[in-house]
Design a protein around this motif. Structure first.
Motif, mmCIF file in Angstrom:
data_model
loop_
_atom_site.group_PDB
_atom_site.id
_atom_site.type_symbol
_atom_site.label_atom_id
_atom_site.label_comp_id
_atom_site.label_asym_id
_atom_site.label_seq_id
_atom_site.Cartn_x
_atom_site.Cartn_y
_atom_site.Cartn_z
ATOM 1 N N ALA A 115 -6.206 -42.630 -13.536
ATOM 2 C CA ALA A 115 -7.245 -43.417 -12.860
ATOM 3 C C ALA A 115 -6.633 -44.302 -11.781
ATOM 4 C CB ALA A 115 -8.013 -44.259 -13.882
ATOM 5 N N ALA A 116 -5.496 -44.926 -12.094
ATOM 6 C CA ALA A 116 -4.819 -45.780 -11.113
ATOM 7 C C ALA A 116 -4.320 -44.960 -9.925
ATOM 8 C CB ALA A 116 -3.659 -46.520 -11.780
ATOM 9 N N ALA A 117 -3.779 -43.782 -10.203
ATOM 10 C CA ALA A 117 -3.274 -42.930 -9.115
ATOM 11 C C ALA A 117 -4.401 -42.468 -8.198
ATOM 12 C CB ALA A 117 -2.528 -41.733 -9.694
ATOM 13 N N LEU A 118 -5.553 -42.208 -8.758
ATOM 14 C CA LEU A 118 -6.672 -41.699 -7.961
ATOM 15 C C LEU A 118 -7.200 -42.706 -6.945
ATOM 16 C CD1 LEU A 118 -8.635 -39.708 -10.698
ATOM 17 C CD2 LEU A 118 -7.465 -38.758 -8.676
ATOM 18 N N VAL A 119 -6.961 -43.995 -7.168
ATOM 19 C CA VAL A 119 -7.457 -45.008 -6.223
ATOM 20 C C VAL A 119 -6.373 -45.463 -5.244
ATOM 21 C CG1 VAL A 119 -9.262 -45.803 -7.794
ATOM 22 C CG2 VAL A 119 -7.039 -46.960 -7.796
ATOM 23 N N ALA A 124 0.314 -40.938 -7.247
ATOM 24 C CA ALA A 124 1.291 -41.366 -8.261
ATOM 25 C C ALA A 124 2.610 -41.836 -7.647
ATOM 26 C CB ALA A 124 1.568 -40.223 -9.243
ATOM 27 N N ASN A 125 2.862 -41.470 -6.407
ATOM 28 C CA ASN A 125 4.124 -41.864 -5.760
ATOM 29 C C ASN A 125 4.201 -43.378 -5.607
ATOM 30 O OD1 ASN A 125 4.634 -39.162 -5.510
ATOM 31 N ND2 ASN A 125 4.171 -39.061 -3.330
ATOM 32 N N GLY A 126 5.351 -43.944 -5.966
ATOM 33 C CA GLY A 126 5.583 -45.370 -5.767
ATOM 34 C C GLY A 126 4.809 -46.295 -6.688
ATOM 35 N N MET A 127 4.182 -45.747 -7.702
ATOM 36 C CA MET A 127 3.420 -46.578 -8.640
ATOM 37 C C MET A 127 4.374 -47.545 -9.352
ATOM 38 S SD MET A 127 0.871 -45.204 -11.644
ATOM 39 C CE MET A 127 -0.321 -44.484 -10.522
ATOM 40 N N ALA A 140 -12.871 -53.633 -16.458
ATOM 41 C CA ALA A 140 -13.854 -52.893 -15.671
ATOM 42 C C ALA A 140 -13.238 -51.645 -15.043
ATOM 43 C CB ALA A 140 -14.444 -53.788 -14.581
ATOM 44 N N PHE A 141 -11.918 -51.617 -14.937
ATOM 45 C CA PHE A 141 -11.226 -50.457 -14.373
ATOM 46 C C PHE A 141 -10.994 -49.440 -15.492
ATOM 47 C CE2 PHE A 141 -7.517 -47.956 -13.305
ATOM 48 C CZ PHE A 141 -7.864 -47.503 -12.048
#
Length: 183
Positions: A115-119, A124-127, A140-141
């Protein structure tokens, strides 16, 4: 069963591409955890890859969920430790070893990480762990993610939360190209 055969099996049983992507994301996290704990990466990876194999068929029946997958896996002669891990992700009584406990945490974390990568423009790079922790605190996320299953990793696997998040990010990044999350 090697990974290629396992992926073919997943594609045969899963009805939705989103399910396949989820399974691959959890596989990536499980493989990274296996390396961290010096465990069998293949068994851990296949457990992650198969953990929600019957999700598309049993999503309305949580009591049957994972049991259908276990039946398919036994018919395909998959090792019983992997079958137990699949059952464990949905049914607490099967959480008998580190791998069968880890899949619960990997499943939840992979959901949050995807979910975090999609926004993010770079996916996913550099997360970073710090940004994932902010998402973890924001109820809420990705509201469907069971945050307790992420934060309880310290008690259940004796793994610090930040380390778990970092390993999970690395695991997701290792499969990002396969699931359209490479930036």
């Amino acid at each position: 069963m090697n990974r290629g055969e396992a992926l073919a099996f997943v594609r045969e049983k899963a009805e939705k591409e989103t399910t396949v992507r989820h399974l691959i994301s959890v596989e990536g996290v499980m493989r990274r955890l296996a390396r961290y704990f010096d465990e069998d990466e293949e068994s851990w990876g296949l457990t992650g890859l198969f953990h929600d194999l019957d999700q598309d068929q049993t999503h309305d029946d949580p009591e049957r969920h994972a049991f259908q997958a276990a039946e398919w896996l036994r018919e395909a002669d998959v090792d019983e430790t992997i079958v137990n891990g699949v059952l464990a992700h949905a049914h607490e009584r099967f959480r008998t070893d580190r791998m069968s406990r880890a899949v619960v945490h990997a499943d939840a974390l992979a959901g949050l990480l995807v979910a975090a990568a999609l926004v993010r423009p770079e996916k996913a790079n550099g997360m970073k762990v710090s940004s994932v922790k902010k998402k973890l605190k924001d109820k809420a996320f990705a509201p469907g993610v069971n945050r307790d299953e992420i934060t309880e990793v310290e008690d259940r696997l004796a793994l610090a939360l930040d380390e778990f998040l970092a390993l999970g990010i690395e695991g997701l990044q290792s499969v990002a190209g396969e699931i359209e999350l490479a930036g």
